[in-house]
Design an enzyme around this catalytic site. Sequence first.
Site: not given
Length: 356
Positions: A16, A18, A40-41, A91-92, A148, A152, A175
């Site tokens: 991601g 950040t 995952r990658r 994560l998000g 949402y 969180k 952001l």
Amino acid sequence: MASGLSLRAVVVGATGATGQCLVGELLKAKTFEKVVVIGRRKMLVPEMYGLDQEALEKSNRFEQHIVNFDELNEENGKAHFEGADVFFCCLGTTKAIASRLPGDWKENFRKVDYHLVVNLSRYAKSAGVKHVSVVSSMGANESSMFFYLRSKGESDRDVVACEFDRASIYRPGSLCRYGTSGLAHFVTQFIGLRTEKLAQAMRAESENFALDSSKFNKVEYLASSHIYALISADEAKAGPVAEAQGSDAAASAESSVTTNNQVEAKTEEPAAGAAASEGETKTEETEKMSGEKTAIEETTEETPEAKEGEEETTEETPAAKTEETPEAKEGEEETTEETPAAKTEETPEAKEGEEE
């Protein structure tokens, strides 16, 4: 920047905006001797950090663990956190991404933003990690009417419940994502926090806690104002260090130049002295040769006159003797009178030529 630290970090969510910046920030810092990414990658470190990712991976300072998160449990999950000092969770997901997956988008969303965040935090705590740093959201609240923000808030609550020595929950506003463009980038760059700055704050705060944990609360929720304060403090610390390093480099360069000039001056002085001495020697030799030449010339010019005078004396004396006796006597008298005069006049010149 803090010195004397050798921290080990685990980052999740590194693909991601950040997370990418955070990995670059940690690898660029000298305070982190090991950075492990779980994903995952594979991810690529942003070019703006100027790092040789291949070299870092070969040196084992940077590792990427490719996993299937659905298969992780407490036993195999905590193995990825062994020896780590801090766990960074970036994560998000979004509604748009969650909607593209099979099933209900809300369940897909909670699978990442709640279940995965909380489970990985538990694995980290089980492995002995002392500090967790999580990117949440402004307005996160477990009692919120909005799905949402409620998700969180619930995630933040259960991460704190893991009882880390320190739980840092970041709740920034909008952001400005690294590498984005268009209208969203134009708007967020004025009202939002840049992701590389958020990463800087997370790195700096983890260093501060490692240096002196007694100054920190067990749990802290960091809004945008707290994040900007961390950035300002970190830049203020980095300023004097960079200035001191620049001054040391300038002083070293000046010293080197002075030394080189002194060496050159010392080298030139003997050379100049030798040149002057050589010049004086050549001048003396020239003068000596000139004097000898003058003496030779003078001797050469005067010697024929002396010889001519001698020849005249020799020629006159026989002629006088061949005449009759009375006249010869007179000739002898004349010769006698002339000869001393000739000798008197010519002899000094001959002697002077001989002396010279």
